[in-house]
Design a protein around this motif. Structure first.
Motif, PDB file in Angstrom:
ATOM      1  N   TRP A 195       0.847  -1.203   0.000  1.00 34.58           N
ATOM      2  CA  TRP A 195       0.000   0.000   0.000  1.00 34.58           C
ATOM      3  C   TRP A 195       0.882   1.253   0.000  1.00 34.58           C
ATOM      4  CZ3 TRP A 195      -4.931   1.167  -0.821  1.00 34.58           C
ATOM      5  CH2 TRP A 195      -5.438   2.365  -0.337  1.00 34.58           C
ATOM      6  N   HIS A 196       1.861   1.264   0.879  1.00 36.21           N
ATOM      7  CA  HIS A 196       2.765   2.415   0.956  1.00 36.21           C
ATOM      8  C   HIS A 196       3.633   2.519  -0.299  1.00 36.21           C
ATOM      9  CE1 HIS A 196       2.231   1.931   5.525  1.00 36.21           C
ATOM     10  NE2 HIS A 196       1.422   2.878   5.090  1.00 36.21           N
ATOM     11  N   ARG A 197       4.057   1.384  -0.840  1.00 34.92           N
ATOM     12  CA  ARG A 197       4.851   1.390  -2.073  1.00 34.92           C
ATOM     13  C   ARG A 197       4.052   2.020  -3.221  1.00 34.92           C
ATOM     14  NH1 ARG A 197       7.450  -4.170  -3.344  1.00 34.92           N
ATOM     15  NH2 ARG A 197       8.406  -3.674  -1.354  1.00 34.92           N
ATOM     16  N   ALA A 198       2.729   1.909  -3.158  1.00 34.07           N
ATOM     17  CA  ALA A 198       1.865   2.513  -4.183  1.00 34.07           C
ATOM     18  C   ALA A 198       1.693   4.020  -3.956  1.00 34.07           C
ATOM     19  CB  ALA A 198       0.499   1.828  -4.184  1.00 34.07           C
ATOM     20  N   GLY A 199       2.333   4.550  -2.920  1.00 33.61           N
ATOM     21  CA  GLY A 199       2.253   5.981  -2.645  1.00 33.61           C
ATOM     22  C   GLY A 199       1.061   6.377  -1.798  1.00 33.61           C
ATOM     23  N   LYS A 200       0.440   5.403  -1.157  1.00 39.07           N
ATOM     24  CA  LYS A 200      -0.762   5.652  -0.351  1.00 39.07           C
ATOM     25  C   LYS A 200      -0.379   5.876   1.113  1.00 39.07           C
ATOM     26  CE  LYS A 200      -3.302   4.474  -3.935  1.00 39.07           C
ATOM     27  NZ  LYS A 200      -4.225   5.371  -4.590  1.00 39.07           N
TER      28      LYS A 200
ATOM     29  N   GLY B 202      -5.951  -0.542 -10.572  1.00 40.99           N
ATOM     30  CA  GLY B 202      -5.022  -0.985 -11.609  1.00 40.99           C
ATOM     31  C   GLY B 202      -3.563  -0.978 -11.165  1.00 40.99           C
ATOM     32  N   LEU B 203      -3.293  -1.012  -9.868  1.00 41.80           N
ATOM     33  CA  LEU B 203      -1.934  -0.915  -9.350  1.00 41.80           C
ATOM     34  C   LEU B 203      -1.361  -2.240  -8.852  1.00 41.80           C
ATOM     35  CD1 LEU B 203      -2.426   2.382  -7.297  1.00 41.80           C
ATOM     36  CD2 LEU B 203      -1.370   2.137  -9.569  1.00 41.80           C
ATOM     37  N   TRP B 204      -2.208  -3.204  -8.576  1.00 38.49           N
ATOM     38  CA  TRP B 204      -1.771  -4.434  -7.914  1.00 38.49           C
ATOM     39  C   TRP B 204      -0.730  -5.206  -8.723  1.00 38.49           C
ATOM     40  CZ3 TRP B 204      -1.631  -6.231  -3.228  1.00 38.49           C
ATOM     41  CH2 TRP B 204      -1.377  -7.582  -3.006  1.00 38.49           C
ATOM     42  N   HIS B 205      -0.982  -5.419  -9.985  1.00 39.18           N
ATOM     43  CA  HIS B 205      -0.096  -6.253 -10.809  1.00 39.18           C
ATOM     44  C   HIS B 205       1.344  -5.739 -10.767  1.00 39.18           C
ATOM     45  CE1 HIS B 205       1.065  -9.054 -13.945  1.00 39.18           C
ATOM     46  NE2 HIS B 205       1.670  -8.049 -14.536  1.00 39.18           N
ATOM     47  N   ASN B 206       1.545  -4.453 -10.993  1.00 38.32           N
ATOM     48  CA  ASN B 206       2.903  -3.895 -11.007  1.00 38.32           C
ATOM     49  C   ASN B 206       3.566  -3.975  -9.636  1.00 38.32           C
ATOM     50  OD1 ASN B 206       2.845  -3.374 -13.722  1.00 38.32           O
ATOM     51  ND2 ASN B 206       2.290  -1.228 -13.492  1.00 38.32           N
ATOM     52  N   LEU B 207       2.788  -3.827  -8.567  1.00 32.98           N
ATOM     53  CA  LEU B 207       3.351  -3.926  -7.228  1.00 32.98           C
ATOM     54  C   LEU B 207       3.836  -5.342  -6.917  1.00 32.98           C
ATOM     55  CD1 LEU B 207       0.758  -1.724  -5.339  1.00 32.98           C
ATOM     56  CD2 LEU B 207       3.195  -1.198  -5.618  1.00 32.98           C
TER      57      LEU B 207
ATOM     58  N   GLU C  74       5.092  -7.385  -9.201  1.00 33.05           N
ATOM     59  CA  GLU C  74       6.122  -7.767 -10.181  1.00 33.05           C
ATOM     60  C   GLU C  74       7.458  -8.145  -9.533  1.00 33.05           C
ATOM     61  OE1 GLU C  74       7.182  -9.087 -13.654  1.00 33.05           O
ATOM     62  OE2 GLU C  74       5.193  -8.253 -13.273  1.00 33.05           O
ATOM     63  N   PRO C  75       7.949  -7.414  -8.543  1.00 30.07           N
ATOM     64  CA  PRO C  75       9.249  -7.793  -7.939  1.00 30.07           C
ATOM     65  C   PRO C  75       9.245  -9.183  -7.294  1.00 30.07           C
ATOM     66  CG  PRO C  75       8.643  -5.574  -7.268  1.00 30.07           C
ATOM     67  CD  PRO C  75       7.463  -6.157  -7.978  1.00 30.07           C
TER      68      PRO C  75
END
Length: 182
Positions: A55-60, A168-173, A175-176
């Motif tokens: 969540w925080h990695r997504a800038g939230k 639409g943010l979950w997939h990229n988060l 990826e690592p």
């Protein structure tokens, strides 16, 4: 209110920037252990921790609004980098309004996760109301998202995943964490 349809859920999730959480029964299983010296302990789930990290990695941003006050909550919030922590609240609705002013947010930008009657004023004001599977009936009736997991067993992670997927943010988060096939 019944759980939201996919279209309603997507609309509610689109503007969510802050995840605000109750503690007992949401981040924990609701059990409060006291030892003979009065030291309190709680059970937190590791998947909720990773969910908050994503969540925080997504800038939230994230917050805690808790009716009880405990040192273990302050410590866990610090570990999880939860930016706003308010404990010992008799009136969560008032604390919610104050928090919105402090953070410069509109209630529609907040998802609140609660499980008991004291959470109802915030659940009814927030842009997205969520609760664990084992929340009391009145809370489940007010929530648009009811997790499959009970409190303290990955419910917060489910809420995070629901919102980030809708945005639409979950997939990229994730990826690592994907390992190439060998």
């Amino acid at each position: 209110m019944a759980q939201a349809t996919l279209a309603e859920l997507a609309a509610r999730c689109s503007g969510i920037e802050l995840l605000a959480l109750d503690v007992d029964g949401v981040l924990t299983d609701g059990v409060i252990e006291l030892d003979d010296d009065g030291v309190e302990s709680k059970h937190f789930h590791v998947r909720d921790g990773l969910g908050l990290a994503l969540w925080h990695r997504a800038g939230k941003r994230s917050a805690i609004l808790s009716g009880r006050a405990a040192e273990v909550v302050r410590r866990r919030a610090e570990e999880l980098k939860i930016g706003h922590v308010a404990q010992g609240l008799a009136d969560k609705g008032e604390a919610f309004r104050a928090m919105l002013g402090e953070l410069g947010l509109d209630a529609r930008q907040v998802c609140y996760v609660g499980d008991d009657l004291i959470d109802l004023p915030v659940l009814r004001a927030a842009g997205l109301a969520a609760c664990p599977a084992d929340a009391v009936a009145e809370v489940r009736q007010s929530a648009q998202v009811i997790t499959e997991a009970p409190g303290g067993r990955g419910a917060v992670r489910e809420v995070v995943e629901t919102i980030l997927r809708a945005q639409g943010l979950w997939h990229n988060l994730c990826e690592p964490f994907r390992v190439p096939a060998m």
